[in-house]
Enzyme design. Structure first.
Site, PDB file in Angstrom:
ATOM      1  N   LYS A   1      36.992  45.828  38.478  1.00 54.70           N
ATOM      2  CA  LYS A   1      37.290  47.232  38.742  1.00 54.70           C
ATOM      3  C   LYS A   1      38.558  47.390  39.551  1.00 54.70           C
ATOM      4  O   LYS A   1      39.419  48.186  39.233  1.00 54.70           O
ATOM      5  CB  LYS A   1      36.109  47.878  39.480  1.00 54.70           C
ATOM      6  CG  LYS A   1      36.302  49.359  39.779  1.00 54.70           C
ATOM      7  CD  LYS A   1      36.383  50.166  38.504  1.00 54.70           C
ATOM      8  CE  LYS A   1      36.542  51.643  38.774  1.00 54.70           C
ATOM      9  NZ  LYS A   1      36.757  52.396  37.531  1.00 54.70           N
TER      10      LYS A   1
ATOM     11  N   ASN B   1      37.929  37.018  48.871  1.00 54.06           N
ATOM     12  CA  ASN B   1      38.430  37.883  47.807  1.00 54.06           C
ATOM     13  C   ASN B   1      39.936  37.734  47.775  1.00 54.06           C
ATOM     14  O   ASN B   1      40.604  37.931  48.788  1.00 54.06           O
ATOM     15  CB  ASN B   1      38.050  39.347  48.086  1.00 54.06           C
ATOM     16  CG  ASN B   1      38.677  40.298  47.086  1.00 54.06           C
ATOM     17  OD1 ASN B   1      38.992  39.913  45.969  1.00 54.06           O
ATOM     18  ND2 ASN B   1      38.857  41.545  47.485  1.00 54.06           N
ATOM     19  N   GLY B   2      40.493  37.387  46.610  1.00 54.00           N
ATOM     20  CA  GLY B   2      41.941  37.243  46.501  1.00 54.00           C
ATOM     21  C   GLY B   2      42.336  35.912  45.900  1.00 54.00           C
ATOM     22  O   GLY B   2      41.529  35.217  45.283  1.00 54.00           O
TER      23      GLY B   2
ATOM     24  N   GLU C   1      38.945  47.047  26.058  1.00 55.27           N
ATOM     25  CA  GLU C   1      38.277  46.692  27.309  1.00 55.27           C
ATOM     26  C   GLU C   1      36.782  46.469  27.134  1.00 55.27           C
ATOM     27  O   GLU C   1      36.225  45.501  27.679  1.00 55.27           O
ATOM     28  CB  GLU C   1      38.482  47.816  28.342  1.00 55.27           C
ATOM     29  CG  GLU C   1      39.823  47.815  29.035  1.00 55.27           C
ATOM     30  CD  GLU C   1      39.900  48.929  30.061  1.00 55.27           C
ATOM     31  OE1 GLU C   1      40.318  48.648  31.193  1.00 55.27           O
ATOM     32  OE2 GLU C   1      39.545  50.074  29.744  1.00 55.27           O
TER      33      GLU C   1
END
Length: 611
Positions: free
Chosen positions: A606, A98-99, A491
């Site tokens: 999110k 993640n990242g 969105e």
């Protein structure tokens, strides 16, 4: 943004991995995959799209290994294809990530020059190749990871699974959250890695959170944690129960709808935590980190919807507490590097407490000698831990990507903070404090009343769904709500929308007004109400389609054709908390009518834990 899970289990883990990934869907994703050890060998299953595609693949090609890692990916490097889906592997290692690895291009070229061939477009694959190369040179898994981590630049959480090592997982974090879970009861002897407590909720409530720069070696006997200096450290084991029912949509079609309807309860819960409702006074459960009476200026920074909450609050701090406010989006603030007077106060807002730009702003402000007050919804988050004071909203887990109840809970807490500052600065007396507290106390009931307008909003949304562009207008605290309304519509419905201060209409946006343009006007009966109606007259004169959100008699006072969402009468000071509701409902029902996924809009996540 992406979701990470790792399990050393007592039985087959493929099903548990997929279930845990399902609890991380709220982060947003466009592909998913798992890897397990089958007879000591690394085997992967990956699929583009939703988890159901991965589940179908596993039904056709099942995995039975007792050790594994899983991942939901939100594409940052390379398209959302099965080839780019995690886990990535090289030789005897598989990795989920993640990242963003900022220096992946340079690392990729170095590895190519050494003969490495890459199968994907991702930045993550370079991590697998770095560790795989070190393993091929004879290093142990721990040595290979420890050697590779310093070569990586960026924000990341990583989990590694190694061929031939059925009792080993290694996790590492730098700027992105990662938690260790410990098996209890019937699952004693198991151990887990997860992006947050939600991923591990049904498996355990016993967690330890890695801190910045940590990496951990997990076996079924426990976890050994090392800091960035490779020194062994202890991280507190905490109980963090998260009940599975919290992630049930109940009778609602989407989590977003459920969370919109939870607002009377969660806003009331948040207010009751910061107000003494029995005495009509503000009562913070913490000490402010500065002397509010002498503070010359407040700096606020946040991203997205949290920034809109801060912008609303800036009106309250300035008008009620007479405290000058500087507010800026965190992605600009962190790089503008403004001078900050030591001893000042920085207020940061983030639902997750992990937002990369907001966290970077926190660290910059701290280095400038600022005291840090953060508003977060996750008490174990990085921002909560790194702040002088963490003020916690009580929204509960928010699964829908587009923030709703977290936003109104942020507003509720910020309103209480504004009153606390006003009280400390002597800008309100006891009588005024009691009046304002009474206004806030009424808000949950007013939100419940506003929710009763949903059938009317749904009808308006059917018409709005045909629009190509939409304009939102507001003055005072309704101006940030206009920005938020436009953001929500963009969105989840993908309709182009813009929010403007109503007084700016004649300075450019009025050129857009014609009979095809819906203009949504937020007009609570406040001190700029008449000014707002004058702006609406300008829209009517150019045949604009007006949707007026106001009190019942506003349509008569306006005197021109308009569709009205009539909200209950209310005192104006904190009307933003109530007027947010029809704005959310309008965006939600427009998206649903258009067949969009309101919970997981395209391209969004999110928790934005990368730049």
């Amino acid at each position: 943004m992406c979701g990470i899970v790792g399990i050393l289990g007592n039985g087959p883990v493929a099903g548990l991995l997929v279930e845990a990934l399902g609890r991380l869907e709220y982060r947003g994703y466009d592909s998913a995959g798992i890897a397990t050890l089958e007879g000591g060998k690394l085997v992967r299953r990956r699929a583009a799209g939703k988890l159901k595609n991965l589940e179908a693949l596993l039904a056709a090609e099942p995995l039975y290994g007792h050790s594994g890692v899983g991942h939901t990916r939100w594409a940052t490097h390379g398209k959302p294809t099965a080839e780019n889906a995690h886990p990535h592997r090289n030789g005897k290692v598989a990795v989920v990530h993640n990242g963003i690895i900022e220096n992946f291009r340079a690392l990729r070229e170095e590895l190519k020059a050494r003969g490495h061939a890459f199968e994907s477009e991702t930045d993550t694959e370079v991590v697998a190749h770095l560790v795989g190369e070190a393993l091929a040179q004879g290093l142990s898994p721990l040595e290979a990871v420890a050697e590779s981590l310093p070569k990586l630049k960026g924000a990341f959480a990583l989990a590694f699974l190694f061929e031939g090592e059925d009792d080993l997982l290694i996790g590492a974090r730098a700027g992105a959250p990662l938690a260790i879970g410990f098996g209890i009861g019937a699952r004693d002897g198991e151990i887990y890695l997860g992006s947050d407590a939600i991923a591990l909720a049904p498996l355990t409530d016993q967690l330890a959170y890695l801190e910045e720069g940590d990496y951990a070696v997990l076996t079924r006997q426990g976890a050994k944690i090392f800091d960035a200096a490779n020194l062994p450290v202890e991280r507190k084991r905490v109980s963090a129960p998260v009940s599975a029912f919290l992630f049930d949509k109940g009778n609602y079609r989407h989590f977003m709808a459920k969370e919109i309807h939870e607002q009377p309860e969660v806003v009331g819960r948040t207010l009751s935590h910061f107000l003494d409702l029995s005495t009509g006074t503000v009562s913070l459960p913490f000490e402010l980190p500065v002397d509010a009476a002498t503070l010359p200026r407040l700096t606020i920074s946040a991203c997205g919807t949290a920034f809109m909450a801060g912008l609303v609050a800036s009106y309250w701090f300035e008008r009620i507490a007479r405290l000058p406010v500087e507010i800026e989006v965190a992605s600009e603030f962190r790089y503008r590097e403004p001078p900050m007077e030591k001893g000042g106060l920085m207020l940061l807002i983030s639902q997750s407490g992990e937002t990369a730009d907001t966290l970077a702003s926190l660290r910059y402000a701290k280095a400038q000698g600022q005291k840090i007050l953060s508003i977060v919804n996750v008490p174990t988050s990085t921002m909560a831990r790194e702040s002088d004071v963490a003020a916690l909203t009580l929204a509960g887990p928010e699964i829908g990507v587009a923030s709703t109840k977290a936003f109104t809970c942020q507003l509720a807490l910020l309103a209480c903070l504004a009153l606390a500052f006003a009280k400390a600065r002597g800008t309100i007396d006891a009588k005024e404090e009691a009046r304002l507290v009474a206004e806030l106390t009424a808000v949950p009931g007013l939100i419940a009343e506003a929710l009763k307008r949903e059938p009317q909003v749904e009808l308006l949304a059917r018409d709005l769904s045909k629009a190509r562009d939409v304009l939102y207008l507001g003055r005072g605290t309704s101006y940030p709500l206009a920005l938020e309304g436009a953001l929500k519509l963009k969105e989840i419905s993908y309709i182009h929308a813009e929010g403007y201060a109503a007084g700016e209409l004649k300075h450019g946006p009025i050129a857009l007004v014609d009979s095809d343009l819906p203009v949504i006007v937020l007009a609570p009966r406040d001190h700029v109400f008449e000014k707002t109606l004058s702006n609406v007259q300008e829209v009517a004169a150019r045949n604009g389609r007006i949707i007026l959100i106001s009190e019942p008699e506003a349509a008569h006072e306006l005197g021109v054709p308009a569709e009205v969402i009539a909200l209950p009468k209310m005192a104006p000071d904190f009307s933003a908390l109530v007027y947010a509701v029809p704005v959310q409902l309008l965006a939600y029902h427009t998206a649903v009518f258009m067949g969009k996924d309101a919970d997981q809009p395209r391209n969004l996540a999110k928790s934005v834990t990368v730049e």
